[in-house]
Design an enzyme around this catalytic site. Structure first.
Site, short mmCIF file in Angstrom:
data_model
loop_
_atom_site.label_atom_id
_atom_site.label_comp_id
_atom_site.label_asym_id
_atom_site.label_seq_id
_atom_site.Cartn_x
_atom_site.Cartn_y
_atom_site.Cartn_z
N ASP A 96 0.80 -1.22 0.00
CA ASP A 96 0.00 0.00 0.00
C ASP A 96 0.84 1.28 0.00
O ASP A 96 0.41 2.32 0.48
CB ASP A 96 -0.91 0.01 1.23
CG ASP A 96 -0.18 -0.34 2.51
OD1 ASP A 96 1.05 -0.11 2.59
OD2 ASP A 96 -0.81 -0.86 3.44
N GLU A 118 -0.77 -9.01 -1.44
CA GLU A 118 -1.33 -8.47 -0.20
C GLU A 118 -2.45 -7.47 -0.52
O GLU A 118 -2.51 -6.37 0.02
CB GLU A 118 -0.25 -7.82 0.68
CG GLU A 118 -0.69 -7.67 2.13
CD GLU A 118 0.36 -7.01 3.01
OE1 GLU A 118 0.84 -7.68 3.94
OE2 GLU A 118 0.72 -5.84 2.76
N GLU A 132 -1.56 5.16 3.40
CA GLU A 132 -1.63 3.80 2.85
C GLU A 132 -3.05 3.35 2.53
O GLU A 132 -3.27 2.65 1.53
CB GLU A 132 -0.96 2.82 3.83
CG GLU A 132 0.55 2.93 3.92
CD GLU A 132 1.01 3.99 4.91
OE1 GLU A 132 2.24 4.10 5.10
OE2 GLU A 132 0.16 4.69 5.49
N HIS A 217 6.62 4.02 13.79
CA HIS A 217 7.03 4.96 12.74
C HIS A 217 5.85 5.57 11.97
O HIS A 217 6.05 6.37 11.08
CB HIS A 217 7.93 4.24 11.73
CG HIS A 217 7.18 3.22 10.90
ND1 HIS A 217 6.90 1.96 11.36
CD2 HIS A 217 6.64 3.30 9.67
CE1 HIS A 217 6.23 1.30 10.44
NE2 HIS A 217 6.05 2.08 9.41
N ARG A 219 2.92 7.68 10.34
CA ARG A 219 2.67 9.12 10.21
C ARG A 219 1.55 9.59 11.12
O ARG A 219 1.60 10.68 11.69
CB ARG A 219 2.32 9.47 8.76
CG ARG A 219 3.48 9.44 7.80
CD ARG A 219 3.00 9.67 6.37
NE ARG A 219 4.10 9.62 5.42
CZ ARG A 219 4.79 10.69 4.99
NH1 ARG A 219 4.46 11.87 5.43
NH2 ARG A 219 5.77 10.56 4.13
N HIS A 250 13.24 4.41 14.13
CA HIS A 250 13.18 4.79 12.72
C HIS A 250 13.97 6.07 12.49
O HIS A 250 14.06 6.94 13.36
CB HIS A 250 11.72 5.00 12.31
CG HIS A 250 11.46 4.99 10.84
ND1 HIS A 250 11.71 6.08 10.04
CD2 HIS A 250 11.00 4.03 10.02
CE1 HIS A 250 11.39 5.78 8.78
NE2 HIS A 250 10.96 4.54 8.75
#
Length: 389
Positions: A96, A118, A132, A217, A219, A250
């Site tokens: 994604d 996926e 995503e 990590h 957003r 990250h």
């Protein structure tokens, strides 16, 4: 021989596509052309090296401080130029990411069939995970063959109007990759190298002290979410001084800043550099519990018998919640502390999650994908024959 362009951009894409690429390399009738967009150059390179993937084309799209819009524009131009040169018979995308969205659209413009590994994951909330959820939703109408890992993904696609004949439930290729790596780590020389690397950064007794593995990590957790996560980890470190909390942090500055500021001086919290896939699998294999906002870890850790607390409000992987292998706790300080404390002190609660059956597959997903690709090309030949006068 049919040419299959395989697009990867990030480390998770590389991991999940590695078994597919390996299977394609061994196939006498299919030729993989591996394209790296370079979304996560350094982290993807670790996977390329580990799985001995030959990258045929590197688009090198990343620039400092780029926006999603500028990344999308550069990807479209470079992918379209590449497709014009290599003329693949089919393209494969995974997951994604922005790479998935743009590669799917570029292939659609050139009438190149697309297979989506996926496929069908949904939260129902376009802002979580961001971006995503929208990437995968927009890609789906462009896709020819959908490879959802579970029946949940298949059901999502059917509800959106995808024809059943375009869908093949395969299991998740991440389980293929995980099993490949766990097997390799039985080699004493490989195990020794892993132990040495972690001893240098965590401590020589890194696997002798019980520890919780942490990743974060996303957003949507930037800002207040990460502050809550960090405060929860600080609380847990105080509550469980006999445990370590190992956090590969990250590289994104919006992750590094709050994590280092809030957790950098904690004795039993080890902030380490992002680890390659091999080392991360070793960390998962020997930890007690995983705290994460990642997607793939929700699938991998249960395959190793590790309970997972997901620090997000939504998940596109509800199969794990239903199976009991994962629990949603959000980026919420109190909920994280409460759930982790229960698992670390209540053996019955821990065993209920650790012993639940992982719903994400049996390690044969890549072969099922190749079988369906072959069926697709056979269907094209049959269709052409039936259309002949």
């Amino acid at each position: 021989m049919k040419k299959i362009a395989v697009f990867v951009g990030t480390r998770p894409e590389g991991i999940k596509m590695a078994p597919v690429i390996a299977a394609l390399r061994q196939a006498p009738d299919l030729e993989p052309i591996v394209v790296s967009t370079g979304q996560h150059r350094e982290m993807l390179q670790q996977v390329v090296d580990l799985f001995q993937i030959t990258v045929d084309h590197d688009l090198a799209v990343m620039q400092p401080n780029q926006t999603l819009a500028s990344l999308t524009a550069r990807l479209m131009t470079r992918i379209d130029e590449l497709l014009d040169r290599i003329e693949p018979d089919m393209a494969l995308v995974q997951g994604d990411t922005t790479t998935v969205l743009v590669a799917s659209l570029a292939c659609f413009y050139r009438r190149i069939p697309i297979g989506h590994v996926e496929a069908g994951l949904r939260t129902g909330n376009i802002w979580s995970p961001f971006p995503e959820e929208v990437n995968r939703r927009l890609a789906s109408p462009l896709v020819t063959l959908h490879f959802p890992p579970t029946e949940f993904g298949r059901a999502n696609l059917l509800k959106e109007g995808v024809a059943d004949k375009q869908i093949r439930v395969t299991g998740n290729t991440v389980i293929d990759a995980l099993q490949m790596e766990v097997q390799r780590q039985q080699d004493p020389q490989i195990k020794a190298k892993i132990d040495q690397a972690l001893a240098e950064e965590v401590g020589r007794d890194w696997d002798q002290v019980p520890y919780v593995l942490v990743t974060g990590h996303r957003r949507e957790n930037f800002g207040q979410g990460f502050e809550q996560i960090c405060d929860a980890l600080a609380d847990l470190a105080d509550r469980f001084p006999d445990h370590r909390f190992i956090y590969p942090v990250h590289l994104n500055p919006q992750v590094q800043a709050p994590v280092q500021a809030r957790l950098g001086d904690r004795r039993n919290i080890k902030l380490i550099t992002p680890r390659d896939y091999r080392t991360f699998v070793a960390l998962m294999s020997r930890c007690r519990l995983v705290l994460t906002d990642s997607g793939g870890v929700q699938e991998e850790a249960p395959g190793l018998g590790k309970p997972v607390l997901v620090m997000r409000d939504t998940t596109e992987r509800p199969e794990g919640v239903e199976a009991g292998t994962v629990q949603l706790v959000g980026a919420d300080r109190a909920r994280i502390v409460e759930a982790a404390s229960e698992l670390l002190t209540d053996r019955a609660s821990y065993d209920a999650m650790a012993e639940a059956v992982n719903p994400y597959g049996d390690g044969q997903a890549a072969e099922r994908i190749l079988d369906r690709i072959r069926e697709h090309f056979a269907e094209l030949v049959a269709g052409a024959s039936n259309a002949s006068p």
